[in-house]
Motif scaffolding. Structure first.
Motif, PDB file in Angstrom:
ATOM      1  N   LEU A   1       0.847  -1.193   0.000  1.00  0.00           N
ATOM      2  CA  LEU A   1       0.000   0.000   0.000  1.00  0.00           C
ATOM      3  C   LEU A   1       0.887   1.248   0.000  1.00  0.00           C
ATOM      4  CD1 LEU A   1      -2.792  -1.033   2.536  1.00  0.00           C
ATOM      5  CD2 LEU A   1      -2.621  -1.486   0.086  1.00  0.00           C
ATOM      6  N   ILE A   2       1.962   1.178   0.753  1.00  0.00           N
ATOM      7  CA  ILE A   2       3.010   2.202   0.724  1.00  0.00           C
ATOM      8  C   ILE A   2       4.328   1.473   0.535  1.00  0.00           C
ATOM      9  CG2 ILE A   2       4.205   4.023   1.995  1.00  0.00           C
ATOM     10  CD1 ILE A   2       1.606   4.550   3.513  1.00  0.00           C
ATOM     11  N   ASN A   3       5.097   1.880  -0.462  1.00  0.00           N
ATOM     12  CA  ASN A   3       6.357   1.210  -0.776  1.00  0.00           C
ATOM     13  C   ASN A   3       7.484   2.235  -0.761  1.00  0.00           C
ATOM     14  OD1 ASN A   3       8.387  -0.466  -1.622  1.00  0.00           O
ATOM     15  ND2 ASN A   3       7.622  -0.723  -3.708  1.00  0.00           N
ATOM     16  N   GLN A   4       8.320   2.171   0.273  1.00  0.00           N
ATOM     17  CA  GLN A   4       9.452   3.088   0.427  1.00  0.00           C
ATOM     18  C   GLN A   4       8.995   4.547   0.336  1.00  0.00           C
ATOM     19  OE1 GLN A   4      13.117   0.235  -1.045  1.00  0.00           O
ATOM     20  NE2 GLN A   4      12.366   1.762  -2.479  1.00  0.00           N
ATOM     21  N   GLY A   5       7.913   4.833   1.065  1.00  0.00           N
ATOM     22  CA  GLY A   5       7.401   6.190   1.145  1.00  0.00           C
ATOM     23  C   GLY A   5       6.488   6.608   0.012  1.00  0.00           C
ATOM     24  N   LYS A   6       6.276   5.738  -0.955  1.00  0.00           N
ATOM     25  CA  LYS A   6       5.415   6.066  -2.094  1.00  0.00           C
ATOM     26  C   LYS A   6       4.094   5.313  -1.980  1.00  0.00           C
ATOM     27  CE  LYS A   6       9.262   6.733  -5.344  1.00  0.00           C
ATOM     28  NZ  LYS A   6       9.859   6.285  -6.626  1.00  0.00           N
ATOM     29  N   THR A   7       3.003   6.049  -2.084  1.00  0.00           N
ATOM     30  CA  THR A   7       1.679   5.441  -2.054  1.00  0.00           C
ATOM     31  C   THR A   7       1.427   4.706  -3.375  1.00  0.00           C
ATOM     32  OG1 THR A   7       0.864   7.202  -0.623  1.00  0.00           O
ATOM     33  CG2 THR A   7      -0.775   5.891  -1.790  1.00  0.00           C
ATOM     34  N   VAL A   8       1.025   3.447  -3.283  1.00  0.00           N
ATOM     35  CA  VAL A   8       0.769   2.631  -4.475  1.00  0.00           C
ATOM     36  C   VAL A   8      -0.719   2.715  -4.795  1.00  0.00           C
ATOM     37  CG1 VAL A   8       1.059   0.376  -5.555  1.00  0.00           C
ATOM     38  CG2 VAL A   8       2.652   1.117  -3.765  1.00  0.00           C
ATOM     39  N   VAL A   9      -1.072   3.687  -5.641  1.00  0.00           N
ATOM     40  CA  VAL A   9      -2.470   4.021  -5.902  1.00  0.00           C
ATOM     41  C   VAL A   9      -3.247   2.839  -6.456  1.00  0.00           C
ATOM     42  CG1 VAL A   9      -4.008   5.550  -7.186  1.00  0.00           C
ATOM     43  CG2 VAL A   9      -1.856   6.439  -6.261  1.00  0.00           C
ATOM     44  N   ASN A  10      -2.662   2.102  -7.379  1.00  0.00           N
ATOM     45  CA  ASN A  10      -3.370   0.980  -8.002  1.00  0.00           C
ATOM     46  C   ASN A  10      -3.733  -0.111  -7.000  1.00  0.00           C
ATOM     47  OD1 ASN A  10      -3.331   2.111 -10.550  1.00  0.00           O
ATOM     48  ND2 ASN A  10      -1.441   1.084 -11.169  1.00  0.00           N
ATOM     49  N   ASN A  11      -2.946  -0.225  -5.934  1.00  0.00           N
ATOM     50  CA  ASN A  11      -3.230  -1.236  -4.915  1.00  0.00           C
ATOM     51  C   ASN A  11      -4.224  -0.730  -3.877  1.00  0.00           C
ATOM     52  OD1 ASN A  11      -1.414  -2.808  -6.258  1.00  0.00           O
ATOM     53  ND2 ASN A  11       0.142  -2.838  -4.662  1.00  0.00           N
ATOM     54  N   ILE A  12      -4.122   0.552  -3.547  1.00  0.00           N
ATOM     55  CA  ILE A  12      -4.963   1.114  -2.490  1.00  0.00           C
ATOM     56  C   ILE A  12      -6.446   1.039  -2.837  1.00  0.00           C
ATOM     57  CG2 ILE A  12      -5.622   3.312  -1.426  1.00  0.00           C
ATOM     58  CD1 ILE A  12      -2.671   3.972  -1.249  1.00  0.00           C
ATOM     59  N   LYS A  13      -6.770   1.179  -4.099  1.00  0.00           N
ATOM     60  CA  LYS A  13      -8.190   1.174  -4.485  1.00  0.00           C
ATOM     61  C   LYS A  13      -8.848  -0.180  -4.218  1.00  0.00           C
ATOM     62  CE  LYS A  13      -7.168   0.321  -9.402  1.00  0.00           C
ATOM     63  NZ  LYS A  13      -7.220   0.926 -10.762  1.00  0.00           N
ATOM     64  N   HIS A  14      -8.040  -1.212  -3.998  1.00  0.00           N
ATOM     65  CA  HIS A  14      -8.578  -2.527  -3.655  1.00  0.00           C
ATOM     66  C   HIS A  14      -8.567  -2.771  -2.148  1.00  0.00           C
ATOM     67  CE1 HIS A  14      -8.473  -3.377  -7.907  1.00  0.00           C
ATOM     68  NE2 HIS A  14      -7.162  -3.207  -7.955  1.00  0.00           N
ATOM     69  N   CYS A  15      -8.002  -1.838  -1.399  1.00  0.00           N
ATOM     70  CA  CYS A  15      -7.875  -1.989   0.064  1.00  0.00           C
ATOM     71  C   CYS A  15      -8.204  -0.664   0.751  1.00  0.00           C
ATOM     72  CB  CYS A  15      -6.464  -2.425   0.447  1.00  0.00           C
ATOM     73  SG  CYS A  15      -5.904  -3.959  -0.284  1.00  0.00           S
ATOM     74  N   GLU A  16      -9.312  -0.058   0.389  1.00  0.00           N
ATOM     75  CA  GLU A  16      -9.633   1.282   0.883  1.00  0.00           C
ATOM     76  C   GLU A  16      -9.840   1.306   2.398  1.00  0.00           C
ATOM     77  OE1 GLU A  16     -12.955   2.533  -1.431  1.00  0.00           O
ATOM     78  OE2 GLU A  16     -11.737   3.030  -3.199  1.00  0.00           O
ATOM     79  N   LYS A  17     -10.449   0.267   2.948  1.00  0.00           N
ATOM     80  CA  LYS A  17     -10.675   0.228   4.400  1.00  0.00           C
ATOM     81  C   LYS A  17      -9.339   0.188   5.146  1.00  0.00           C
ATOM     82  CE  LYS A  17     -15.131  -2.172   4.114  1.00  0.00           C
ATOM     83  NZ  LYS A  17     -15.848  -3.439   4.444  1.00  0.00           N
TER      84      LYS A  17
END
Length: 334
Positions: A197-213
């Motif tokens: 969801l966060i990789n080395q300080g970068k938000t992984v937008v494509n993954n977050i939309k599947h794990c919003e909660k």
């Protein structure tokens, strides 16, 4: 051969020559077989020795081949860039120099002693050895009890109280249609998969939309590290038969928090020689600057170990130091 006709003598000579050639061919083939067996034995011995070293934690520093990995590949670039950004920060906020003094000392020391983390050998099994940024004057513990560490109490409670929501997100992304979003980490044996969801300080937008909660829950944590290259939030799955060799994390400024989602008795975390097992719905905290590794001794068909990893700030780091570190170690091309 006396008394034989000329044709008979010729036939006998030809037969002798053919038998000699056949014998020579057999000897050559036998020699190749022995050489091949010797080679395979040598390879087997080397593989066995390396595997034994990995399992016992006596192998060289465990590294991966990811070209973007801060810990394994980009450590020198990261520390040099951080020193340059610290100098920029000092010019902008001259009045804050005193409060970031140990950061400056640590950066200078890290640059002087940086000599290629991937070639370092494991130190004494109980000593920390952060491979990128070693912040001095920290009180370092290998393992933390969340019930007795006040700074982590609220964050741990939030994660544990929301375990079912987080587990629901995990089961969704663990379906076959989402497997292309998972990454495979290097391991000497087995398989270790991660979903950032966060990789080395970068938000992984494509993954977050599947794990919003889950992302909403972790975003509200007081001590989450999410704005610098050392901060990660990641679902981690370790399959039976997997060995993660003993290794060090990149820094001592973070505390790794593992929330147990699916736990098995056969999977063990070892930190500084101390063994711990995950418990479903509970958080396990440790400083990954200390030597640590994982072994899943289960067999094929057994359950995988699944956790949510959240990086938290070390409790001895002030808010002003956090802000400075976030700026100094900000992700590249965020």
């Amino acid at each position: 051969m006396y008394g034989l006709s000329k044709a008979q003598r010729y036939s006998a000579r030809l037969q002798f020559q053919n038998e000699s050639r056949l014998m020579t061919t057999k000897l050559i083939m036998l020699e190749y077989v022995f050489v091949g067996i010797a080679f395979l034995c040598a390879v087997g011995i080397v593989l066995f020795y390396n595997a034994k070293k990995n399992i016992n934690g006596n192998a060289e520093f465990s590294s991966c081949r990811n070209p973007n990995c801060v810990r394994c590949v980009q450590y020198q670039q990261v520390i040099i860039r951080a020193y340059e950004r610290y100098q920029q920060l000092s010019k902008i906020h001259k009045e804050n120099k005193d409060s970031t003094g140990r950061i400056h000392k640590s950066l200078h020391r890290n640059i002087v002693h940086s000599n290629g983390s991937s070639e370092q050998l494991l130190n004494h099994y109980s000593e920390p050895n952060p491979l990128v940024f070693d912040l001095k004057e920290l009180n370092l513990n290998d393992l933390y009890d969340p019930s007795t560490t006040d700074q982590f109490t609220d964050d741990v409670r939030v994660l544990q109280d929301n375990k079912d929501k987080i587990c629901s997100d995990f089961h969704r992304i663990n379906r076959p249609q989402y497997q292309h979003l998972w990454l495979k980490n290097d391991t000497p044996f087995g398989q270790w998969s991660v979903f950032h969801l966060i990789n080395q300080g970068k938000t992984v937008v494509n993954n977050i939309k599947h794990c919003e909660k889950t992302f909403e829950i972790i975003s509200g944590l007081q001590n989450i590290m999410k704005r610098n290259v050392f901060g990660n939030v990641v679902f981690s799955v370790i399959n039976p038969g997997t060995v993660i060799s003993t290794h060090y994390g990149p820094t001592n400024i973070r505390i790794r928090c593992h929330l147990g989602l699916i736990t098995v008795d056969e999977c063990t975390l070892t930190v500084s020689g101390k063994q711990r097992k995950w418990k479903e719905g509970e958080c396990l905290l440790f400083n990954d600057a200390f030597p640590h590794g994982v072994t899943h001794a289960g067999k094929e068909g057994d359950s995988s170990r699944c956790v949510l990893i959240v990086d938290l700030w070390h409790p001895d780091i002030s808010l002003q130091e956090r802000n400075s570190i976030d700026y100094i170690f900000s992700p590249v091309n965020r």
